[in-house]
Scaffold this active site. Structure first.
Site, PDB file in Angstrom:
ATOM      1  N   GLY A 153       0.787  -1.227   0.000  1.00 17.66           N
ATOM      2  CA  GLY A 153       0.000   0.000   0.000  1.00 17.66           C
ATOM      3  C   GLY A 153       0.819   1.276   0.000  1.00 17.66           C
ATOM      4  N   SER A 154       2.028   1.229  -0.582  1.00 14.50           N
ATOM      5  CA  SER A 154       2.801   2.480  -0.617  1.00 14.50           C
ATOM      6  C   SER A 154       2.119   3.513  -1.524  1.00 14.50           C
ATOM      7  CB  SER A 154       4.248   2.226  -1.043  1.00 14.50           C
ATOM      8  OG  SER A 154       4.323   1.893  -2.409  1.00 14.50           O
ATOM      9  N   ASN A 155       1.527   3.048  -2.625  1.00 19.31           N
ATOM     10  CA  ASN A 155       0.761   3.987  -3.465  1.00 19.31           C
ATOM     11  C   ASN A 155      -0.448   4.517  -2.704  1.00 19.31           C
ATOM     12  OD1 ASN A 155       1.619   4.360  -6.419  1.00 19.31           O
ATOM     13  ND2 ASN A 155       1.952   2.162  -6.084  1.00 19.31           N
ATOM     14  N   LEU A 196      -5.160  -7.118  -6.397  1.00 19.79           N
ATOM     15  CA  LEU A 196      -4.855  -8.253  -7.270  1.00 19.79           C
ATOM     16  C   LEU A 196      -6.063  -9.092  -7.682  1.00 19.79           C
ATOM     17  CD1 LEU A 196      -1.376  -9.269  -5.831  1.00 19.79           C
ATOM     18  CD2 LEU A 196      -1.935  -7.698  -7.694  1.00 19.79           C
ATOM     19  N   HIS A 206      -0.584   0.160 -13.316  1.00 18.41           N
ATOM     20  CA  HIS A 206       0.132  -1.065 -13.695  1.00 18.41           C
ATOM     21  C   HIS A 206       1.608  -0.717 -13.879  1.00 18.41           C
ATOM     22  CE1 HIS A 206       0.446  -5.141 -15.192  1.00 18.41           C
ATOM     23  NE2 HIS A 206       1.317  -4.652 -16.058  1.00 18.41           N
TER      24      HIS A 206
HETATM   25  C1  GAR Z   1       2.572  -1.287  -7.745  1.00 20.35           C
HETATM   26  O1  GAR Z   1       3.816  -1.310  -8.393  1.00 20.35           O
HETATM   27  C2  GAR Z   1       1.459  -1.451  -8.756  1.00 20.35           C
HETATM   28  O2  GAR Z   1       1.727  -0.875  -9.995  1.00 20.35           O
HETATM   29  C3  GAR Z   1       1.381  -2.942  -8.877  1.00 20.35           C
HETATM   30  O3  GAR Z   1       1.533  -3.415  -7.565  1.00 20.35           O
HETATM   31  C4  GAR Z   1       2.409  -2.530  -6.855  1.00 20.35           C
HETATM   32  C5  GAR Z   1       1.760  -2.199  -5.527  1.00 20.35           C
HETATM   33  O4  GAR Z   1       2.672  -1.527  -4.709  1.00 20.35           O
HETATM   34  N1  GAR Z   1       0.114  -3.350  -9.456  1.00 20.35           N
HETATM   35  C6  GAR Z   1       0.007  -4.389 -10.278  1.00 20.35           C
HETATM   36  O5  GAR Z   1       0.935  -5.115 -10.567  1.00 20.35           O
HETATM   37  C7  GAR Z   1      -1.402  -4.622 -10.803  1.00 20.35           C
HETATM   38  N2  GAR Z   1      -1.377  -5.421 -11.994  1.00 20.35           N
HETATM   39  P1  GAR Z   1       2.180  -0.823  -3.357  1.00 20.35           P
HETATM   40  O6  GAR Z   1       1.334  -1.835  -2.597  1.00 20.35           O
HETATM   41  O7  GAR Z   1       3.452  -0.503  -2.623  1.00 20.35           O
HETATM   42  O8  GAR Z   1       1.391   0.400  -3.740  1.00 20.35           O
END
Ligand code: GAR
Length: 198
Positions: free
Chosen positions: A19-21, A91, A110
């Site tokens: 969940g950093s985004n 996911l 993505h």
């Molecule tokens: C991110 O890099 C996002 O683009 C990817 O998962 C990561 C989540 O990081 N998403 C996918 O691969 C979806 N197909 P986070 O949990 O640190 O935000």
């Protein structure tokens, strides 16, 4: 203080992992009037994103795959006034009834330059490993609307980063994540601002 009659826009963030985004988006909109992160949703009860939501005192919900298609869940989001669903490392595939309930109102990020390295089974580190294996000279990220096909909705924004031969899959992931954190909040803000201007 001057009262405003502009309706507030509400975001629900869906995330399955760290969940950093999600946290970057939460922090960004905590400083923006009229746009609020109102809910965090995860399909994993041990996802670190839930701790991040807790730290920011945001309501959080753990759901199952089946919940995503139910009238009760969709109605719950609508009754909270959610205008935009933001997928940030979520996911599960978004089912058709959910997409129909939020037309053009679900965005995904993505970690590649779609249409390259997208589709079922392509997520997280797998994407960066595939980019590494193909000796790509650049990678990047894509923000797109969600439709019924994995990673195929209308592209809203892409950003690129150069790679060099020393970049491991982990280093590629790091470079792409910087792009994600830099651009996801502003692309969401632009989308919501365009809509409220309509
Ligand atoms: C991110 O890099 C996002 O683009 C990817 O998962 C990561 C989540 O990081 N998403 C996918 O691969 C979806 N197909 P986070 O949990 O640190 O935000």
């Amino acid at each position: 203080m001057v009262a405003s009659n502009k309706a507030s826009q509400k975001i629900a963030i869906f995330a399955s992992g760290s969940g950093s985004n999600a946290e970057t988006i939460i922090q960004h909109f905590s400083r923006v009037p009229h746009i609020e992160v109102a809910l965090v949703v995860s399909n994993k009860s041990d996802a670190y994103v839930l701790e991040r939501a807790n730290k920011h005192e945001l309501p959080a919900l753990v759901i199952s795959k089946e919940d995503l298609s139910t009238e009760a869940f969709i109605h719950g989001l609508k009754s909270k006034g959610i205008n935009l669903v933001v997928l940030a490392g979520f996911l599960l595939k978004i089912p058709v009834p959910f997409i129909q309930a939020f037309p053009n109102s679900i965005v995904n990020i993505h970690p590649s330059l779609l249409p390259k390295y997208g589709g079922p089974g392509m997520y997280g580190r797998r994407v960066h490993q595939a980019v590494f294996n193909a000796y790509e000279k650049e990678s990047g990220m894509t923000i797109h609307l969600v439709n019924e096909h994995y990673d195929e909705g209308r592209i809203l924004f892409q950003a690129k980063v150069e790679l060099d031969h020393r970049d491991t899959p982990d280093k590629i992931a790091e470079k792409v994540l910087v792009l994600e954190h830099t651009h996801y909040p502003t692309v969401i803000a632009d989308l919501l601002n365009e809509r409220s201007a309509d």
